[in-house]
Design a protein around this motif. Sequence first.
Motif, PDB file in Angstrom:
ATOM      1  N   THR A 513      46.587  53.895 -45.470  1.00 15.17           N
ATOM      2  CA  THR A 513      45.639  53.170 -46.322  1.00 15.17           C
ATOM      3  C   THR A 513      44.491  52.603 -45.497  1.00 15.17           C
ATOM      4  O   THR A 513      43.336  52.622 -45.915  1.00 15.17           O
ATOM      5  N   LEU A 514      44.813  52.107 -44.295  1.00 18.61           N
ATOM      6  CA  LEU A 514      43.790  51.470 -43.455  1.00 18.61           C
ATOM      7  C   LEU A 514      42.673  52.460 -43.138  1.00 18.61           C
ATOM      8  O   LEU A 514      41.489  52.126 -43.169  1.00 18.61           O
ATOM      9  N   LYS A 515      43.089  53.727 -42.864  1.00 20.76           N
ATOM     10  CA  LYS A 515      42.096  54.731 -42.499  1.00 20.76           C
ATOM     11  C   LYS A 515      41.058  54.861 -43.618  1.00 20.76           C
ATOM     12  O   LYS A 515      39.856  54.956 -43.384  1.00 20.76           O
ATOM     13  N   ARG A 516      41.535  54.842 -44.865  1.00 16.82           N
ATOM     14  CA  ARG A 516      40.617  54.959 -46.014  1.00 16.82           C
ATOM     15  C   ARG A 516      39.841  53.660 -46.237  1.00 16.82           C
ATOM     16  O   ARG A 516      38.716  53.677 -46.711  1.00 16.82           O
ATOM     17  N   LEU A 517      40.462  52.538 -45.915  1.00 17.53           N
ATOM     18  CA  LEU A 517      39.800  51.251 -46.134  1.00 17.53           C
ATOM     19  C   LEU A 517      38.629  51.098 -45.162  1.00 17.53           C
ATOM     20  O   LEU A 517      37.590  50.532 -45.494  1.00 17.53           O
ATOM     21  N   LYS A 518      38.803  51.649 -43.939  1.00 18.72           N
ATOM     22  CA  LYS A 518      37.756  51.499 -42.918  1.00 18.72           C
ATOM     23  C   LYS A 518      36.559  52.384 -43.209  1.00 18.72           C
ATOM     24  O   LYS A 518      35.426  52.047 -42.893  1.00 18.72           O
ATOM     25  N   ALA A 519      36.826  53.557 -43.801  1.00 25.47           N
ATOM     26  CA  ALA A 519      35.756  54.547 -43.936  1.00 25.47           C
ATOM     27  C   ALA A 519      34.644  54.013 -44.816  1.00 25.47           C
ATOM     28  O   ALA A 519      34.884  53.452 -45.877  1.00 25.47           O
ATOM     29  N   ALA A 520      33.399  54.204 -44.357  1.00 25.09           N
ATOM     30  CA  ALA A 520      32.275  53.724 -45.162  1.00 25.09           C
ATOM     31  C   ALA A 520      31.659  54.864 -45.964  1.00 25.09           C
ATOM     32  O   ALA A 520      31.184  54.684 -47.081  1.00 25.09           O
ATOM     33  N   ASP A 521      31.714  56.087 -45.378  1.00 24.27           N
ATOM     34  CA  ASP A 521      31.038  57.230 -46.029  1.00 24.27           C
ATOM     35  C   ASP A 521      32.003  57.933 -46.961  1.00 24.27           C
ATOM     36  O   ASP A 521      32.406  59.061 -46.721  1.00 24.27           O
ATOM     37  N   GLN A 550      45.208  40.234 -39.437  1.00 22.44           N
ATOM     38  CA  GLN A 550      43.888  39.615 -39.242  1.00 22.44           C
ATOM     39  C   GLN A 550      42.773  40.650 -39.290  1.00 22.44           C
ATOM     40  O   GLN A 550      41.744  40.444 -39.919  1.00 22.44           O
ATOM     41  N   LEU A 551      43.017  41.806 -38.626  1.00 21.49           N
ATOM     42  CA  LEU A 551      41.994  42.863 -38.627  1.00 21.49           C
ATOM     43  C   LEU A 551      41.665  43.283 -40.054  1.00 21.49           C
ATOM     44  O   LEU A 551      40.506  43.448 -40.428  1.00 21.49           O
ATOM     45  N   THR A 552      42.721  43.443 -40.827  1.00 23.15           N
ATOM     46  CA  THR A 552      42.524  43.928 -42.200  1.00 23.15           C
ATOM     47  C   THR A 552      41.741  42.901 -43.023  1.00 23.15           C
ATOM     48  O   THR A 552      40.832  43.254 -43.780  1.00 23.15           O
ATOM     49  N   LEU A 553      42.100  41.617 -42.850  1.00 22.05           N
ATOM     50  CA  LEU A 553      41.387  40.590 -43.612  1.00 22.05           C
ATOM     51  C   LEU A 553      39.907  40.572 -43.231  1.00 22.05           C
ATOM     52  O   LEU A 553      39.045  40.343 -44.072  1.00 22.05           O
ATOM     53  N   LYS A 554      39.630  40.850 -41.960  1.00 25.58           N
ATOM     54  CA  LYS A 554      38.227  40.898 -41.525  1.00 25.58           C
ATOM     55  C   LYS A 554      37.485  42.014 -42.278  1.00 25.58           C
ATOM     56  O   LYS A 554      36.330  41.861 -42.680  1.00 25.58           O
ATOM     57  N   ILE A 555      38.163  43.158 -42.470  1.00 16.90           N
ATOM     58  CA  ILE A 555      37.523  44.253 -43.236  1.00 16.90           C
ATOM     59  C   ILE A 555      37.252  43.784 -44.666  1.00 16.90           C
ATOM     60  O   ILE A 555      36.194  44.043 -45.235  1.00 16.90           O
TER      61      ILE A 555
END
Length: 1176
Positions: A513-521, A550-555
């Motif tokens: 899920t994180l991989k998709r959450l990070k992607a902007a394009d 914490q990293l995820t909340l920052k996203i």
Amino acid sequence: MGQFTHRAPESLGPLVGKVKEYQVETIVDTLCTNMLSDKEQLRDISSIGLKTVISELPPASTGSTMTANVCKKITAQLTGAIGKQEDVSVQLEALDILSDMLSRLGGTLYSFHSSILNCLLPQLTSPRLAVRKRAIIALGHLVLTCSGNIFSELTEHLLAELKKNESTSTTRTYIQCVAGISRQAGHRIGEHLEKIIPLIVQYCNVEDDELREYCFQAFESFVRRCPKEIDPHIPNVMGLCLKYITFDPNYNYDNEEEEEEEMMETENGEDEEQESDDEYSDDDDISWKVRRSAAKCLEAIVSSRHDLLQDFYKTLSPVLISRFKEREENVKADIFSAYISLLKQTLPIQSWLHASDASGKDDVPLTMLQNQVPKIVKALHKQLKEKSIKSRQGCFSLLTELANVLPGCLADHIPALVPGIVFSLADKSSSSNMRIDTLSFLHVLLCNHQPEVFHPHIKSLLPPVVTCIGDPFYKITSEALLVTQQLVKVIRPLDRSCTFDAKPYVKDLFAGTLKRLKAADIDQEVKERAISCMGQIIYNLGDHLSTDLQLTLKIFLERLKNEITRLTTVKALTLIASSPLKIDLRPILGEGFPILASFLRKNQRALKLSTLTALDILVKNYSDSLKPAMIESVLTEVPVLITENDMHVSQVATMFLTTLAKVYPSCISKISGSVLAEIFQLVHSPLLQGGALNAIIDFFQALVLTKTATMGYSELMKQLTAPIYSSGSAGASVTLHKQAYYSVAKCVAALSSACPKEAPAMVNQFIQDVKNPKSSSAVKVLAFLSLAEMGRTTNLSAQRELKTVILEAFTSPSEEVKSAASYALGNISVGNLKEYLPFMLKEIGSQPKRQYLLLHSLKEVISSSPADGLKPYVEDIWALLFKHCECTEEGTRNVVAECLGKLTLVNPSELLPRLKKQLSSGSPHARSTVVTAIKFTIADQPQPIDALLKGCIGDFLKTLQDPDLNVRRVALAMFNSAAHNKPSLIRDLLNAVLPSLYNETKVRKELIREVEMGPFKHTVDDGLDVRKAAFECMYTLLESCLDRLDIYEYLNHVEDGLKDHYDIRMLTFIMLARLSTLCPNAVLQRLERLIEPLRATCSTKVKAGSVKQEFEKQDELKRSAMRAVAALLTIPEVEKSPVMAEFSSQIRSNPEMASLFESIQKDSASLPTSEAMDMS
């Protein structure tokens, strides 16, 4: 040259609009002659040219004579060409063009219809099948616009030929022709069905597969197009369908059942197949066409006959399930489709209308289905691993529908289904759609079953789903994220104790899920679903994430700053903040809170609402991490949100303030002024009610408990009541709406219950206000209403003078004061029955003048007191009410009836029979009171009296035949209330009740009388109110009992109403609009008779010297009629009806009607789709 010849015919189109009429006729002549030429190329071009010309001709409704002349020219040539032509291709082109013309301009060719028919009929026996086929298409277009005589001539011809049965080949064609006509103009063929059906049934038994296929296609079109006429034949047709859906003479399914167990699926006897090739080739076998057409016909029956559900589950469902093994893919798809239709028909209707039927017979089909689930799974689960993608998709669609209809029904079958799900997700050959269908089935499955049943299978289900999150195709990713979000809830449900260990799976879920959450394009939908899915992961598994959290909340913080993703992120944060795992949000609150505050300024309503909810939960759960400055930044945004323009936002904002007042009392003092001003403004608004009012009451109670100096009890009281006290003095411009008095009184009572020490002084003040002769009536009304609200919950018996004060007010000159005093007496009595109720009953007995007001007080007592408290007084009240049920005053009788009805609810088993006994009373007044009392026992929520009512409501409905007009009217009102609030009470009585209902829709000559008013004679129709009530009932039945009505009988009465009095016409126009969406086919069949009255209304002229009201009335009528016309025009295929076409061209050509029609179109475009009329 070649290229030129192809472009030439296209340029004819624009030419037609430009040149003169005689030139178009010359062009057409030349084209027609060339079409008959020997040169193929010339023929092709001319026919394209003719088609272009026809498509460009102005429609007949514009009144252009050119169209008519050109059509006549072409038709004469074409019929000739079709009749004598030896060359088939010319014939085909000519038939094609004729069809085009008939479908677009059939009405214009009226005079040729007979010659067209005579030219087409012989083509049905042409040696070339293509010619027959096109002739059938042309006939289909002809029957839409031809006259009744021509239609009969055609049907007679077809019947005669079908009886002759010269050769199987022509019989096939005639049956196809009947089906074609029925598809195009089913409403016309209805009256001939009696003769047609026996012939077709007979041909089903001829050994000819194509013939059988056409027979079933004909049946299918009859079922869809002539529901009423086919009704008696349904059992017969269904029997044939069930017989032939299993018709597979060249294939042996018998021994499969046993073999399946022993043999592996992969090597499914491939050797056997090679041997059989020599004896018989599959290519000759067209029996599958018979099975397919039978399946389609069954689907038509299932989707149109909800009333036969139980029979379907008895006879049809087992046969369909046994055919899931069908070997032909196309047929299998139709069998699945028929079964899915059956499941859709079984879906319990999720609405309050049928809530009380739940225990009734609507359950029977569901129980029958439940018992067949194991058979369904057994028939499907092996197919989930077949090579064929089409049949796997079919299986998943069917299982998805099944899980929706019967949540939980697959719980025992999960082990059988999981391998198939995993196979379709992981299989390399699966198409994208295959994966999407599998994921969406898995989602429905996870949502509709208990988490425990999946726990043994998580190990095999999770990896392929996570792989799909990484799929390059965004639709698969999006669907996989939805499934993952549901899986997270399943592996660790927080609302129950659960032994399953989710820990091993967290890493994969999170990483995917994180991989998709990070992607902007990435696709917008994927972004949103990744945010929601990650929110769910943190909510359910946040304690396993350690440093990743914490990293995820920052996203999330980044996503909050982005306009496109902010709303979804706010919702995800709301979820996380409410997690029982107490997720640590401190790292993002400092930066996040001001961002949320800024959202309250945005012009996006959904964002405001979601943000308020998020802030509310943050303040509740994270109060120790918030700094006063953060909260103040939010508070400055709140006052603007509290406004009567948006009650829902005001309500949510007020609820947030209440939370603040409880958690941070210190902050409240800083905001008092501006927020309070808005809230008082809202309390004094006529629009305040329900949820928003309750939110404000809660807020005041929380506020007064903060003990803030500037917002104590007396200060709030002063501001609440100020406008009312000032309204008595000179020069006061504030006059409050009646609703505002009730709101203020409720707030006063709420504050008093929060500060019990202050209450007695307040009560005293109100009593003094009422006694003071100088008080304005507004002050008195407020005082009584406040005493009422306070007295309902607290015992005011210490106030000795209260009774006398109230009774004195009963003689006040002001109606408002009187009714407020009566309301007060009732509510104060609720707070102390022992003291007040006997007093009230004594007064009702001894004070005939005040009776009406006292009865209103009694109504309040009965409506608001708990049943136990009333029980000791029931007999006394009952006796008293019965004395008054023959009162001549209708107003008094209505209050008595309401009291009786609500009292009956206290002890239904004892009191309902007493009401029933009263039906035989000799006095019509008494009968009408009892019937109205029953109306008040019917509520839209389930209650104990329902079962008893169901047993005896039939007796009360017999008053629909009462000799007294007024009793019939109140009986209709009671029936309407039952049909609206609790249809289950009357559904099974409709056969007996409808004739009496329909009887009341008729105009009664003997009730119309002439009244002389000075020099004028004026007719009065005493039956109008009863007719109106009857039509209102009919409208209500459309919404709640449509499946129990014979819609054709119903339409007969609607038709009469269309010609009735103004009020009735208004009602029937609305009914007609509703009918066009609910049962378009039936309306189509009756179109001719329905259009006439509409046309008459739309084209009436008001007499020149009429009064203004008369003009307005006619105007409203025309608008309403035009709305009905607009609704009729939305019926598919309505434009093919000649009457409708003619009427719409009349509308277009008449400027007044055209502008009216356009304005209706504009209105309906801006309205929400369902324009339901509430008649409750």
